[in-house]
Design an enzyme around this catalytic site. Structure first.
Site, PDB file in Angstrom:
ATOM      1  N   PRO A   1      -7.858  -8.130   3.978  1.00  0.00           N
ATOM      2  CA  PRO A   1      -7.115  -8.618   2.815  1.00  0.00           C
ATOM      3  C   PRO A   1      -7.453  -7.818   1.562  1.00  0.00           C
ATOM      4  O   PRO A   1      -8.611  -7.695   1.181  1.00  0.00           O
ATOM      5  CB  PRO A   1      -7.568 -10.072   2.672  1.00  0.00           C
ATOM      6  CG  PRO A   1      -8.511 -10.340   3.787  1.00  0.00           C
ATOM      7  CD  PRO A   1      -8.858  -9.073   4.446  1.00  0.00           C
ATOM      8  N   GLU A   2      -6.416  -7.262   0.953  1.00  0.00           N
ATOM      9  CA  GLU A   2      -6.568  -6.522  -0.297  1.00  0.00           C
ATOM     10  C   GLU A   2      -5.645  -7.180  -1.319  1.00  0.00           C
ATOM     11  O   GLU A   2      -5.135  -8.276  -1.079  1.00  0.00           O
ATOM     12  CB  GLU A   2      -6.230  -5.047  -0.060  1.00  0.00           C
ATOM     13  CG  GLU A   2      -7.039  -4.465   1.106  1.00  0.00           C
ATOM     14  CD  GLU A   2      -6.699  -3.024   1.464  1.00  0.00           C
ATOM     15  OE1 GLU A   2      -6.181  -2.300   0.604  1.00  0.00           O
ATOM     16  OE2 GLU A   2      -6.956  -2.630   2.612  1.00  0.00           O
TER      17      GLU A   2
END
Length: 274
Positions: A2-3
Site C-alpha cells: 500500500p502506497e
DNA sequence: ATGATTTCCTGTAGGC
DNA sequence: TGCCTACAGGAAATCA
C-alpha cells in the site's frame, strides 16, 4: 504494498462508514503493534467519536473528538476492511472497532506485521513515527514545489523518493512507474537533473498518483479496498513486475535489479544512466 | 551526512 | 504431497 493511492482509496472507502460515529467496542490481538501500547490505544478509543479521516503520505489519520488521532500505517501487508460484526474474522486481525448505529466493523488485518497503529496528539504521533519527517504532499503541491523538493539532493532518485522525507507517499511501485514515465534512471543523482527532467519527473509523479487513485490503486498480493474489492492500476503498470518483458516504448527488454535495497524495474534504453 | 546492511514478519513460489 | 529455502519490502535501527 500500500502506497499513497492505496491509502487514499482506503480513506475514501472507510470515511463514510466511520465519520461521525462513536466507537463503542474495541477488540485487539495480543500481537497488535501499537503506540504507546495496545492497551492504551484500545482504552483511549472506547467512547471516542471519529470526526474526520484523512491521509498524510502513507499514513491514515482518523481524527477523534478528544483532540487525539488514531494513526494507521499499513506497512507491507496491512488491510483496513469494513466487515459485518457477525462475519467471522480471518487470520491476522489485530484491531477491530465497533460503532454506534451500524453493524459494520472496521477491522485491521496485517499478516506480516509491518504495519503500525498509534493513538496520540498530532505532536505525539509526529515524534513517535516518521509522520513528523514527511516531505511535501505531491497531490497538493505544484510541479514546481515537487521539483524544488527533489532538486537539491545528492542522493539517487530511487533512494530519495523511497525515503518519504522530500516527497511523501511514493513506494516501490510508484517510484519505478514514475521514473520510467519520466525517462530517468533510478541511479541518477537528484542534483544532476536538468530543469526539464525535474519538471517532467514532478509532472509524472502527480499524473501517476492521480491515475492510480482513479483506478483504485494497485492490487499486488494483499491490498484490498475496504469493501474487499481489488484495485486495477496494476494493469497499467508499465515496468513494475514486468522484468524480462518488452519495454512498451522501445524494443528493449525490461530489467530488474536491486537498487537502494529494493527490486527496481526499468528500461535500460529509455532510462539511460548518466 | 550518506549509504549499505540488518531487523521485523509471514505468505508464496520454486526446487527436489 | 511435503519439506526446505529464498524472496518480497516500509520504515527504523545500526554500522561503516
Amino acid at each position: 504494498m500500500p502506497e499513497l493511492p492505496e491509502i487514499e482509496t482506503v480513506v475514501r472507502g472507510i470515511c463514510p462508514h466511520v465519520q461521525g460515529r462513536t466507537i463503542i467496542r474495541v477488540r485487539r490481538s495480543k500481537v497488535c503493534r501499537a503506540l504507546p501500547s495496545a492497551a492504551r490505544v484500545a482504552g483511549g478509543l472506547k467512547g471516542a467519536l471519529i470526526s474526520n479521516v484523512r491521509r498524510r503520505g502513507k499514513y491514515l489519520l482518523a481524527e477523534l473528538d478528544n483532540q487525539k488521532i488514531l494513526m494507521v500505517h499499513l506497512g507491507m501487508s496491512g488491510q483496513l476492511l469494513m466487515e459485518e460484526t457477525g462475519e467471522p474474522r480471518r487470520k491476522h486481525m489485530h484491531l477491530a472497532l465497533g460503532f454506534s448505529k451500524t453493524k459494520m466493523e472496521l477491522r485491521f488485518y496485517d499478516p506480516r506485521r509491518f504495519g503500525k497503529v498509534a493513538l496520540g496528539t498530532l505532536a505525539e504521533l509526529e515524534s513517535w513515527t516518521g509522520l513528523g519527517a514527511l516531505g511535501i504532499e505531491p497531490l497538493s503541491s505544484s510541479p514546481r514545489q515537487i521539483a524544488a523538493a527533489i532538486a537539491g539532493s545528492s542522493k539517487r532518485l530511487k533512494t530519495l523518493l523511497l525515503e518519504q522525507r522530500a516527497v511523501a507517499g511514493l513506494g516501490n511501485i510508484y517510484v519505478d512507474e514514475t521514473l520510467f514515465r519520466a525517462g530517468l534512471h533510478p541511479l541518477r543523482r537528484c542534483n544532476s537533473l536538468t530543469k526539464d527532467e525535474l519538471s517532467s519527473l514532478a509532472r509524472e509523479i502527480k499524473k501517476v498518483l492521480r491515475q492510480a487513485i482513479k483506478e483504485g490503486g494497485s492490487t499486488i498480493g494483499d491490498y484490498l479496498h475496504p469493501d474487499g474489492q481489488i484495485g486495477s492500476f496494476q494493469d497499467s503498470h508499465l515496468v513494475y513486475g514486468r522484468a524480462g518483458q518488452t519495454c512498451p516504448r522501445c524494443a528493449a527488454q525490461l530489467i530488474k535489479e536491486s537498487i537502494a535495497g529494493r527490486g527496481t524495474h526499468f528500461c535500460p534504453v529509455c532510462q539511460p544512466e548518466l
